[in-house]
Scaffold this active site. Structure first.
Site, PDB file in Angstrom:
ATOM      1  N   HIS A 125      -3.801  14.282   4.492  1.00 39.27           N
ATOM      2  CA  HIS A 125      -2.812  13.327   3.981  1.00 39.27           C
ATOM      3  C   HIS A 125      -2.440  13.773   2.562  1.00 39.27           C
ATOM      4  CE1 HIS A 125      -1.444   9.439   2.305  1.00 39.27           C
ATOM      5  NE2 HIS A 125      -1.241   9.056   3.547  1.00 39.27           N
ATOM      6  N   ASP A 202     -12.403  12.361   3.003  1.00 39.55           N
ATOM      7  CA  ASP A 202     -11.400  11.303   2.987  1.00 39.55           C
ATOM      8  C   ASP A 202     -11.592  10.485   4.261  1.00 39.55           C
ATOM      9  OD1 ASP A 202      -9.184   9.762   3.468  1.00 39.55           O
ATOM     10  OD2 ASP A 202      -7.720  11.336   3.067  1.00 39.55           O
ATOM     11  N   GLN A 205      -9.190   6.967   7.558  1.00 40.17           N
ATOM     12  CA  GLN A 205      -8.969   6.648   8.980  1.00 40.17           C
ATOM     13  C   GLN A 205     -10.264   6.631   9.783  1.00 40.17           C
ATOM     14  OE1 GLN A 205      -6.173   5.607  10.044  1.00 40.17           O
ATOM     15  NE2 GLN A 205      -4.846   6.214   8.356  1.00 40.17           N
ATOM     16  N   LYS A 228      -7.226  -0.701   5.493  1.00 37.42           N
ATOM     17  CA  LYS A 228      -7.256  -0.092   6.823  1.00 37.42           C
ATOM     18  C   LYS A 228      -8.509  -0.559   7.573  1.00 37.42           C
ATOM     19  CE  LYS A 228      -4.918   4.070   5.131  1.00 37.42           C
ATOM     20  NZ  LYS A 228      -3.517   3.915   5.528  1.00 37.42           N
ATOM     21  N   CYS A 366       2.996  11.166   5.788  1.00 38.65           N
ATOM     22  CA  CYS A 366       2.407  11.708   4.558  1.00 38.65           C
ATOM     23  C   CYS A 366       1.535  12.922   4.852  1.00 38.65           C
ATOM     24  CB  CYS A 366       1.601  10.659   3.800  1.00 38.65           C
ATOM     25  SG  CYS A 366       2.612   9.338   3.167  1.00 38.65           S
TER      26      CYS A 366
END
Ligand code: 7TS
Length: 408
Positions: A125, A202, A205, A228, A366
């Site tokens: 991302h 990261d 998600q 999220k 993104c």
């Protein structure tokens, strides 16, 4: 399939899902962008503002003590959620983006110099690309990029081949927001740690769809966003290994992050406060832990299993539609189904699908370097949460047929 998981009961906890959009029952398939908040979360936030809103860490008065205790208990809860060794390794941020910027800036200042390399992957991302590019501009370091294959997977041998004595940090997504690929982060950490290279994961998600255990992964940094994970926007988490965080300078200056201030010299507070300048989002922090507790009460393992079933169902359903191409077919995936419809621009498809009350996202998500690599302008992306149903996936399939009738 839904009999084993009481999705109707779950849905009753999310009033936003009850509404009609364009005269149709809303189908919300944009969970990778942001998830909805259960009543437990919005109630906990309103309870905070109605009963004990107060600035933290600064007051001897009762309300400040209650708010401070709630915030520090929340930190412990988050630490347990990701299995951090210490709760002071949990730093509250505005979200994943701020967490990565914190590391890129602070770690960059402490450890990056001209000629050093930062290793990323093609599927990151922008939040896990641009902060590193900015760190390169400040320090003279350069980026190296691990390629992905056409299924959206990375090759560990290729990654290993890109590690060198110059590599200072590896920064990778745990799950791709555009393709849903689950990356082998534990193996990546093993490879990087052979050379004592720290790894940032990261987890934006991943946190909603996988059990995250930072000690098991072995990573040095882990970032995720509350919004999220069924919590409000504006709150997120950076996990960092104590030993590394202690060697990094503060990211922002201000209240709370100091030990002693004079115009001649300021000394900094201990972890985690060194990295938490200014008044924190206490309401958001309470929302975040309430969401984590909500997931635990619902049964996180059940949630994960059900979401995997939804993704399988959607994959099979869309694969069976003529003219639909799935983008991202990695062996290990979660949460996300990206696709294209022959001869239809993703944006036009999204507009028509929205006409049926179905929220999907279209575009580059993104992840422009990934789209460029795949040679496509973007995708149509349906992303799932445990309040979604197979019936909603059938509605999406119906809307795709309409798109084909109208545009293909
Ligand atoms: N990293 C990944 C993998 C993401 O998916 C996102 C947001 C971020 C970082 C940034 O998170 P933030 O909470 O700080 O904004 N992803 C998306 C998306 O896929 N659609 O909208 C936002």
């Amino acid at each position: 399939m839904e009999s084993s998981f009481d999705v109707a009961r779950i849905r009753s906890h999310f009033p936003i899902l009850e509404q009609k959009v364009r005269d149709r029952q809303l189908v919300y398939f944009d969970n990778a962008a942001t998830t909805q908040n259960p009543l437990a979360v919005t109630d906990a936030i309103s309870d905070y503002y109605n009963r004990y809103n107060s600035n933290v860490h600064r007051g001897v008065h009762h309300l400040s003590q209650v708010a401070t205790e709630a915030m520090e208990n929340a930190r412990k809860r988050v630490a347990r959620f990701i299995n951090a060794t210490h709760s002071h390794e949990v730093i509250f941020t505005r979200g994943t983006t701020e967490a990565i910027n914190l590391v890129a800036t602070s770690f960059g200042q402490a450890f990056l110099k001209p000629g050093d390399e930062i290793l990323l992957t093609t599927l990151e991302h922008h939040s896990n690309i641009v902060p590193w590019q900015m760190a390169c501009e400040r320090t003279g370091a350069t980026l190296k990029v691990v390629p992905v294959n056409l299924r959206g997977e990375i090759d560990l041998e290729e990654l290993a081949g890109l590690l060198s004595e110059r590599t200072r940090i590896v920064a990778v997504a745990h799950v791709s927001n555009a393709l849903g690929t689950i990356l082998p982060v534990k193996e990546i950490v093993k490879l990087a740690h052979r050379y004592d290279i720290p790894v940032l994961v990261d987890g934006a998600q991943a946190a909603p769809h996988l059990r995250v255990d930072v000690q098991d992964i072995g990573c040095d940094f882990y970032a995720f966003s509350g919004h999220k994970l069924y919590a409000p926007m504006g709150i997120g988490v950076l996990y960092g290994r104590e030993e590394l965080l202690n060697r990094m300078p503060p990211y922002q200056g201000g209240g709370e992050m100091i030990e002693k201030v004079s115009f001649e010299k300021t000394t900094y507070n201990e972890l985690p406060y060194k990295f938490e300048a200014g008044t924190p989002d206490v309401g958001g922090i309470i929302g975040l832990t309430t969401a984590i507790n909500y997931l635990a009460t619902t049964g996180f393992d059940e949630v994960i299993r059900y979401e995997d079933e939804l993704l399988d169902y959607a994959t099979r359903k869309l694969r069976s539609i003529d003219g639909v191409t799935l983008i991202g077919t990695a062996a290990r995936k979660t949460g996300v189904l990206s696709f294209l419809i022959d001869n239809v621009h993703p944006y036009d498809a999204g507009t028509i699908i929205d006409h049926y009350g179905i929220a999907v996202r279209t575009g580059h998500h993104c992840a422009q370097p990934l789209m460029d690599y795949l040679g496509i302008p973007g995708t149509i992306r349906a992303s799932f949460a445990f309040y979604n149903t197979t019936a909603e996936i059938d509605l999406l399939a119906g809307a795709i047929e309409k798109v084909k009738e109208m545009l293909a």
